[in-house]
Design a protein around this motif. Structure first.
Motif, PDB file in Angstrom:
ATOM      1  N   MET A 271       0.886  -1.131  -0.097  1.00 18.38           N
ATOM      2  CA  MET A 271       0.068  -0.181  -0.004  1.00 18.38           C
ATOM      3  C   MET A 271       0.869   1.294   0.056  1.00 18.38           C
ATOM      4  N   LYS A 272       0.462   2.179  -0.594  1.00 17.12           N
ATOM      5  CA  LYS A 272       1.060   3.782  -0.706  1.00 17.12           C
ATOM      6  C   LYS A 272       0.290   4.669  -0.094  1.00 17.12           C
ATOM      7  N   LYS A 273       0.960   5.678   0.530  1.00 12.11           N
ATOM      8  CA  LYS A 273       0.205   6.962   0.786  1.00 12.11           C
ATOM      9  C   LYS A 273       0.801   8.157   0.057  1.00 12.11           C
ATOM     10  N   ILE A 274      -0.138   8.548  -0.639  1.00 10.09           N
ATOM     11  CA  ILE A 274       0.174   9.546  -1.756  1.00 10.09           C
ATOM     12  C   ILE A 274      -0.243  11.001  -1.102  1.00 10.09           C
ATOM     13  N   GLU A 275       0.684  11.832  -0.904  1.00 13.10           N
ATOM     14  CA  GLU A 275       0.100  13.194  -0.252  1.00 13.10           C
ATOM     15  C   GLU A 275       0.532  14.215  -1.483  1.00 13.10           C
ATOM     16  N   ALA A 276      -0.359  15.157  -1.857  1.00 16.41           N
ATOM     17  CA  ALA A 276      -0.290  16.126  -2.733  1.00 16.41           C
ATOM     18  C   ALA A 276      -0.671  17.538  -2.079  1.00 16.41           C
ATOM     19  N   ILE A 277       0.369  18.491  -2.569  1.00 21.01           N
ATOM     20  CA  ILE A 277       0.112  19.834  -2.268  1.00 21.01           C
ATOM     21  C   ILE A 277      -0.368  20.452  -3.545  1.00 21.01           C
ATOM     22  N   ILE A 278      -1.530  21.032  -3.809  1.00 19.08           N
ATOM     23  CA  ILE A 278      -1.958  21.584  -4.894  1.00 19.08           C
ATOM     24  C   ILE A 278      -2.511  23.024  -4.544  1.00 19.08           C
ATOM     25  N   ARG A 279      -2.893  23.458  -5.731  1.00 18.30           N
ATOM     26  CA  ARG A 279      -3.505  24.976  -5.433  1.00 18.30           C
ATOM     27  C   ARG A 279      -5.115  24.848  -5.240  1.00 18.30           C
ATOM     28  N   LYS A 280      -5.260  25.845  -4.297  1.00 16.39           N
ATOM     29  CA  LYS A 280      -6.949  25.477  -3.965  1.00 16.39           C
ATOM     30  C   LYS A 280      -7.840  25.628  -5.098  1.00 16.39           C
ATOM     31  N   SER A 281      -7.266  26.357  -6.027  1.00 14.80           N
ATOM     32  CA  SER A 281      -8.196  26.696  -7.260  1.00 14.80           C
ATOM     33  C   SER A 281      -8.447  25.638  -8.138  1.00 14.80           C
ATOM     34  N   LYS A 282      -7.545  24.383  -8.166  1.00 11.60           N
ATOM     35  CA  LYS A 282      -7.549  23.278  -8.664  1.00 11.60           C
ATOM     36  C   LYS A 282      -8.027  21.999  -7.911  1.00 11.60           C
ATOM     37  N   PHE A 283      -8.493  22.211  -6.844  1.00 12.93           N
ATOM     38  CA  PHE A 283      -9.018  21.177  -5.931  1.00 12.93           C
ATOM     39  C   PHE A 283     -10.160  20.382  -6.571  1.00 12.93           C
ATOM     40  N   ARG A 284     -11.188  20.827  -7.352  1.00 15.65           N
ATOM     41  CA  ARG A 284     -12.329  20.614  -7.914  1.00 15.65           C
ATOM     42  C   ARG A 284     -12.121  19.498  -9.038  1.00 15.65           C
ATOM     43  N   GLU A 285     -11.166  20.166  -9.856  1.00 16.99           N
ATOM     44  CA  GLU A 285     -10.565  19.224 -10.935  1.00 16.99           C
ATOM     45  C   GLU A 285      -9.916  18.033 -10.125  1.00 16.99           C
ATOM     46  N   VAL A 286      -8.918  18.204  -9.340  1.00 17.34           N
ATOM     47  CA  VAL A 286      -8.375  17.039  -8.967  1.00 17.34           C
ATOM     48  C   VAL A 286      -9.227  16.102  -8.447  1.00 17.34           C
ATOM     49  N   LYS A 287     -10.276  16.380  -7.794  1.00 18.79           N
ATOM     50  CA  LYS A 287     -11.176  15.495  -7.125  1.00 18.79           C
ATOM     51  C   LYS A 287     -12.009  14.929  -7.910  1.00 18.79           C
ATOM     52  N   GLU A 288     -12.384  15.422  -9.089  1.00 21.47           N
ATOM     53  CA  GLU A 288     -13.172  14.886 -10.170  1.00 21.47           C
ATOM     54  C   GLU A 288     -12.293  13.761 -10.725  1.00 21.47           C
ATOM     55  N   ALA A 289     -11.124  14.293 -11.065  1.00 26.89           N
ATOM     56  CA  ALA A 289      -9.842  13.226 -11.707  1.00 26.89           C
ATOM     57  C   ALA A 289      -9.885  11.879 -10.956  1.00 26.89           C
ATOM     58  N   LEU A 290      -9.645  12.181  -9.619  1.00 28.98           N
ATOM     59  CA  LEU A 290      -9.420  11.112  -8.812  1.00 28.98           C
ATOM     60  C   LEU A 290     -10.883  10.260  -8.762  1.00 28.98           C
ATOM     61  N   GLN A 291     -11.835  10.652  -8.582  1.00 30.89           N
ATOM     62  CA  GLN A 291     -13.244  10.006  -8.667  1.00 30.89           C
ATOM     63  C   GLN A 291     -13.392   9.231 -10.126  1.00 30.89           C
ATOM     64  N   GLU A 292     -12.789   9.981 -10.996  1.00 31.65           N
ATOM     65  CA  GLU A 292     -12.838   8.948 -12.464  1.00 31.65           C
ATOM     66  C   GLU A 292     -11.985   7.928 -12.689  1.00 31.65           C
ATOM     67  N   VAL A 293     -10.814   7.799 -11.825  1.00 35.66           N
ATOM     68  CA  VAL A 293     -10.097   6.625 -11.653  1.00 35.66           C
ATOM     69  C   VAL A 293     -10.369   5.610 -10.858  1.00 35.66           C
ATOM     70  N   GLY A 294     -11.485   5.761  -9.941  1.00 36.43           N
ATOM     71  CA  GLY A 294     -11.800   5.081  -8.742  1.00 36.43           C
ATOM     72  C   GLY A 294     -11.330   5.359  -7.450  1.00 36.43           C
TER      73      GLY A 294
END
Length: 112
Positions: free
Chosen positions: A1-24
């Motif tokens: 198992m892996k723990k992936i930590e990402a620090i991203i722009r707040k303005s990109k959060f919605r797009e990242v969340k949707e992309a993660l949901q698309e891949v499961g």
């Protein structure tokens, strides 16, 4: 198992969340953080420009089985990138074990 930590722009959060949901990837934790980085944000108040090195970002913590590591990282890279300084960072760590509190199960199955 892996723990992936990402620090991203707040303005990109919605797009990242949707992309993660698309891949499961349907479960992760996140919180707002302030950090210091190479990007310098400037603020203008009443015509005067103020510079600060404190940068507002969102921190995501995602635990996935090994076979989801690459898929998860690619989804974040694709959706969080603007091409500018300050897009963020991704780190990956090994997870030794995971337990489901409800029934005491352990192992990779607890991530489903």
């Amino acid at each position: 198992m892996k723990k992936i930590e990402a620090i991203i722009r707040k303005s990109k959060f919605r797009e990242v969340k949707e992309a993660l949901q698309e891949v499961g990837v349907n479960f992760f934790s996140y919180w707002d953080v302030t950090g210091i980085g190479n990007e310098k944000e400037g603020h203008v108040y009443r015509g005067i420009s103020y510079s600060t090195s404190d940068i507002q970002r969102r921190h995501l913590a995602i635990v996935v089985n090994d076979n989801f590591e690459e898929i998860t990282i690619k989804a974040i890279l694709r959706s969080a990138a603007t091409g500018e300084v300050g897009d963020g960072k991704i780190t990956v760590s090994e997870i030794k074990e995971c337990y489901r509190i409800r029934n005491g199960e352990s192992g990779g199955e607890t991530l489903n």
